[in-house]
Design a protein around this motif. Structure first.
Motif, short mmCIF file in Angstrom:
data_model
loop_
_atom_site.label_atom_id
_atom_site.label_comp_id
_atom_site.label_asym_id
_atom_site.label_seq_id
_atom_site.Cartn_x
_atom_site.Cartn_y
_atom_site.Cartn_z
N CYS A 45 0.85 -1.19 0.00
CA CYS A 45 0.00 0.00 0.00
C CYS A 45 0.89 1.25 0.00
O CYS A 45 1.76 1.40 0.85
CB CYS A 45 -0.89 0.01 1.23
SG CYS A 45 -1.77 1.57 1.48
N GLN A 54 0.03 4.20 0.78
CA GLN A 54 -0.32 5.13 1.87
C GLN A 54 0.35 4.69 3.19
O GLN A 54 1.02 5.47 3.83
CB GLN A 54 -1.78 5.23 2.23
CG GLN A 54 -2.93 5.28 1.29
CD GLN A 54 -2.88 6.01 0.00
OE1 GLN A 54 -2.23 7.05 -0.16
NE2 GLN A 54 -3.58 5.47 -0.96
N CYS A 55 0.13 3.41 3.59
CA CYS A 55 0.55 3.00 4.93
C CYS A 55 1.61 1.91 4.90
O CYS A 55 1.99 1.39 5.94
CB CYS A 55 -0.67 2.52 5.74
SG CYS A 55 -1.28 0.91 5.24
N CYS A 60 -6.40 -1.56 0.36
CA CYS A 60 -5.57 -1.90 1.51
C CYS A 60 -6.48 -2.39 2.63
O CYS A 60 -7.45 -1.73 2.98
CB CYS A 60 -4.78 -0.68 1.96
SG CYS A 60 -3.81 -1.00 3.43
N CYS A 84 -5.34 0.17 6.10
CA CYS A 84 -5.85 1.55 6.18
C CYS A 84 -7.18 1.71 5.44
O CYS A 84 -7.77 2.78 5.46
CB CYS A 84 -4.80 2.54 5.69
SG CYS A 84 -4.56 2.54 3.90
ZN LIG Z 1 -2.81 1.07 3.53
#
Ligand SMILES: [Zn+2]
Lengths: 250, 175
Positions: B137, B139-140, B162, B165
């Protein structure tokens, strides 16, 4: 020789454009957003492949031909696409089954065309093959999901098989212009890919719990310009703008 | 990946640095060099003692609508830099692969929120229901992600979500 090569290139272009156009009819109407996006992407790949073939055909033809004149200003009898590509979409089962039967054909076809003695056809095949690999994967998953799904989805897929099967024989019948090109190693020898196609279709059908029909009647004519009534309606819609406003540009 | 050749002339050097400023309209953090679609740069001398750049590009996907915009973008920067004539040629073979994307490009993609293509590319096969590639992912950084669709917002992307998140994200897919 050159005339045959132009006809053959147009046949490949017309296949890709016609099925691309049919798939584009789903845009905004797909069963769920992700699948709407998937079929629209597959449509775009088809239209992109068609452009590459049309550009090549235009360069071979000369006489001021362009990809646009070839796509927009030829009539039904000039189109050389396989009949299966022009049939109406029907329901989602029919659309995904058609895609599976045709993409599987294109997959083995482009694998051979990559070895063509014509370098531009080989290059277009090499490029297109990567895209078609995704189409085969996506469409076989749908065939299996629907065939081995609910009673309703199984029934719909079975109906789609009945509807489409008679149009699969044409995939392997060479057109007049194709025969001499096969002899010189330009065109794909269809007898080479037929068993590969049959094997893949039979594997996926068996996973989908669908029987392969045993009748072998083949609807044909598309490659020679003899079409179903459906192609005229496609061209009427697709070509309207260029017919009404000749030379209009985006 | 686009390798800028050594032993090149000043003009060629200038053209390569101009190309660095042309970006993909759909993923504006990537330059055409990051994408790996510039296959060749040549310079021809013209009669008026000018230089004519000949740029060879290759499309990412056959139907990618960004290619026409990219060609126009290349033309514009060359015109602005004072070149009067130019030629932009398209080749299809060898076919573009995500392996040609630069390492910098991959970092830029991730910072932009798009999972970059895997360094070691998975083999693309037509088999149904294959095991999904593990994609991180953007983002995270969780590896606990699931494929939603092999087809995403543009031809070059797949859609993932994901599980940690809960955000959906694009993956610049194996090609
Ligand atoms: Zn994520």
């Amino acid at each position: 020789m050159n005339a045959s090569l132009i006809n053959y290139t147009l046949h490949l272009a017309d296949n890709a454009l016609t099925i691309g156009h049919r798939n584009s009819e789903w845009c905004g109407h797909g069963p769920v957003l992700e699948q709407d996006i998937a079929i629209s992407n597959i449509a775009l790949d088809g239209i992109g492949q068609a452009r590459n073939f049309y550009q090549y055909a235009a360069s071979l033809s000369g006489n001021g031909a362009t990809e646009d004149t070839l796509a927009y200003l030829r009539d039904v009898i000039d189109y050389k696409n396989l009949l299966i590509t022009e049939l109406p979409n029907g329901d989602w089962a029919q659309t995904t089954l058609r895609q599976f039967l045709f993409s599987t054909y294109q997959y083995f076809f482009y694998q051979q065309l990559e070895k063509s003695t014509d370098r531009q056809l080989a290059a277009i095949a090499e490029k297109s093959l990567k895209e078609v690999t995704y189409h085969v994967r996506w469409s076989s998953e749908w065939v299996i999901r629907l065939g081995d799904g609910t009673e309703e989805s199984h029934k719909r897929l079975s109906n789609a098989v009945t509807e489409l099967w008679n149009y699969t024989g044409e995939l392997f019948i060479p057109a007049s212009y194709e025969k001499e090109l096969i002899a010189t190693g330009i065109a794909v020898d269809l007898s080479v890919i037929q068993p590969l196609w049959q094997q893949k279709v039979s594997n996926v059908f068996s996973e989908a719990t669908i029987a392969i029909p045993d009748k072998s009647f083949a609807q044909q004519g598309g490659k020679e310009g003899i079409h179903t009534e459906h192609l005229g309606y496609i061209l009427a819609e697709m070509q309207f703008l260029q017919r009404a406003y000749p030379g209009a540009e985006w | 990946m686009t390798v800028i050749p050594n032993h090149i002339t000043e003009t060629e050097k200038k053209i390569w640095s101009l190309l660095e400023t042309v970006t993909d309209p759909e993923v504006p953090v990537l330059s055409v060099l990051d994408l790996g679609i510039i296959r060749d740069v040549k310079v021809q001398s013209t009669e008026e003692n000018n230089f004519k750049p000949i740029i060879t590009i290759t499309p990412t996907y056959s139907g990618c609508p960004a290619m026409d915009v990219i060609s126009m973008g290349i033309r514009m920067v060359l015109l602005q830099a004072g070149f009067k004539e130019m030629e932009i040629k398209q080749v299809l073979s060898p076919a573009w692969t995500t392996e040609w994307m630069s390492a910098e490009g991959k970092d830029k993609l991730k910072a932009y929120g798009i999972a970059p293509p895997q360094y070691k590319q998975a083999v693309c096969t037509p088999d149904a229901f294959q095991q999904e590639e593990a994609i991180q992912c953007p983002q995270c950084n969780s590896w606990h992600t699931t494929l939603i669709s092999q087809f995403g917002s543009t031809a070059c992307k797949a859609l993932y979500k994901c599980e940690d998140c809960k955000e959906p994200f694009d993956y610049f897919k194996c090609h």
